[in-house]
Scaffold this active site. Structure first.
Site, PDB file in Angstrom:
ATOM      1  N   GLY A   1       0.833  -1.184   0.000  1.00  0.00           N
ATOM      2  CA  GLY A   1       0.000   0.000   0.000  1.00  0.00           C
ATOM      3  C   GLY A   1       0.871   1.237   0.000  1.00  0.00           C
TER       4      GLY A   1
ATOM      5  N   CYS B   1       6.737  -0.658   6.423  1.00  0.00           N
ATOM      6  CA  CYS B   1       6.282   0.554   5.741  1.00  0.00           C
ATOM      7  C   CYS B   1       7.397   1.031   4.829  1.00  0.00           C
ATOM      8  CB  CYS B   1       5.961   1.620   6.788  1.00  0.00           C
ATOM      9  SG  CYS B   1       5.387   3.173   6.090  1.00  0.00           S
ATOM     10  N   LEU B   2       7.028   1.472   3.626  1.00  0.00           N
ATOM     11  CA  LEU B   2       8.045   1.951   2.683  1.00  0.00           C
ATOM     12  C   LEU B   2       8.738   3.211   3.207  1.00  0.00           C
ATOM     13  CD1 LEU B   2       6.139   1.327  -0.666  1.00  0.00           C
ATOM     14  CD2 LEU B   2       7.908  -0.104   0.380  1.00  0.00           C
TER      15      LEU B   2
ATOM     16  N   HIS C   1      -1.614   7.062   7.711  1.00  0.00           N
ATOM     17  CA  HIS C   1      -0.687   8.007   7.068  1.00  0.00           C
ATOM     18  C   HIS C   1      -1.363   9.354   6.803  1.00  0.00           C
ATOM     19  CE1 HIS C   1       3.006   5.794   6.269  1.00  0.00           C
ATOM     20  NE2 HIS C   1       2.332   4.757   5.807  1.00  0.00           N
TER      21      HIS C   1
ATOM     22  N   GLN D   1       3.214   9.964   1.522  1.00  0.00           N
ATOM     23  CA  GLN D   1       4.522   9.293   1.439  1.00  0.00           C
ATOM     24  C   GLN D   1       5.335   9.752   0.235  1.00  0.00           C
ATOM     25  OE1 GLN D   1       2.792   5.159   2.182  1.00  0.00           O
ATOM     26  NE2 GLN D   1       4.818   4.996   3.091  1.00  0.00           N
TER      27      GLN D   1
ATOM     28  N   HIS E   1      -3.483   0.874   8.304  1.00  0.00           N
ATOM     29  CA  HIS E   1      -2.114   1.405   8.208  1.00  0.00           C
ATOM     30  C   HIS E   1      -2.058   2.573   7.216  1.00  0.00           C
ATOM     31  CE1 HIS E   1       2.433   0.786   7.777  1.00  0.00           C
ATOM     32  NE2 HIS E   1       2.125   1.580   6.760  1.00  0.00           N
ATOM     33  N   GLU E   2      -2.654   2.374   6.032  1.00  0.00           N
ATOM     34  CA  GLU E   2      -2.588   3.430   5.005  1.00  0.00           C
ATOM     35  C   GLU E   2      -3.377   4.663   5.432  1.00  0.00           C
ATOM     36  OE1 GLU E   2      -0.340   3.227   2.900  1.00  0.00           O
ATOM     37  OE2 GLU E   2       0.000   1.094   3.221  1.00  0.00           O
TER      38      GLU E   2
HETATM   39 NI    NI Z   1       3.210   2.876   5.493  1.00  0.00          NI
END
Ligand code: NI
Length: 176
Positions: free
Chosen positions: A49, A102-103, A148, A54, A144-145
């Site tokens: 995701g 997480c990226l 953000h 981000q 999670h997304e």
């Molecule tokens: Ni993330």
């Protein structure tokens, strides 16, 4: 369409609250190219995701989806989804703990408690309403997304920081 640099934890924009997408923005070139760049970036980094902040865009846009993902070999597939102005509703008091990555926090994993069963709603990229129920990993990815968009990164939700660390130290038996 382009792979965009992903901001890493420490970058102040990741802690901002993102703005809702307005009605006039649906089906614009800007929104379409933002979403295309998000998909390119997520695919290049093999993420499950990605949220617009981000890549430095403070808009309430997330994408997610898992077909078969080498980073998450044991997880059930999640439909490839664009979710704009999302609302998450917890349907059950049950929670579950699982490892997240997480990226924006590369190379690390943490054990996070999330609601097991949710309903989420929002809009597709054309402005069509979307509403789904989700459990387990699917519910976790959405939570999670959406976090953000409120400036919350998963390490902020780890109750015991001994369960936060580098992938190769936490899971030495797995390939990295
Ligand atoms: Ni993330």
């Amino acid at each position: 369409m382009a792979v965009r640099p992903v901001l890493k934890m420490g970058e102040p924009r990741l802690f901002e609250v993102s703005e809702a997408v307005s009605e006039e923005e649906f089906e614009t070139v800007e929104l379409r190219s933002l979403i295309a760049d998000m998909f390119d970036t997520m695919a290049a980094l093999e993420g499950a995701g990605l949220a617009a902040p981000q890549i430095g865009i403070l808009k309430r846009v997330v994408i997610f989806g898992v077909a078969e993902n080498s980073r998450y070999p044991q997880v059930e597939p999640v439909p490839m989804t664009v979710l704009i102005n999302p609302v998450v509703e917890v349907l059950d008091t049950a929670t579950e703990e699982d490892w997240e990555g997480c990226l924006s926090v590369p190379g690390m994993r943490g054990l996070v408690e999330r609601a097991s069963h949710i309903r989420y709603s929002g809009y597709s990229e054309t402005g069509a309403p979307l509403r789904r129920e989700a459990k387990g990993f699917h519910a976790r990815v959405v939570q999670h997304e959406c976090d953000h968009l409120d400036g919350i990164l998963y390490p902020m939700r780890i109750p015991d920081l001994r369960n936060f660390g580098y992938e190769d130290a936490l899971f030495p038996e797995q390939p990295h």
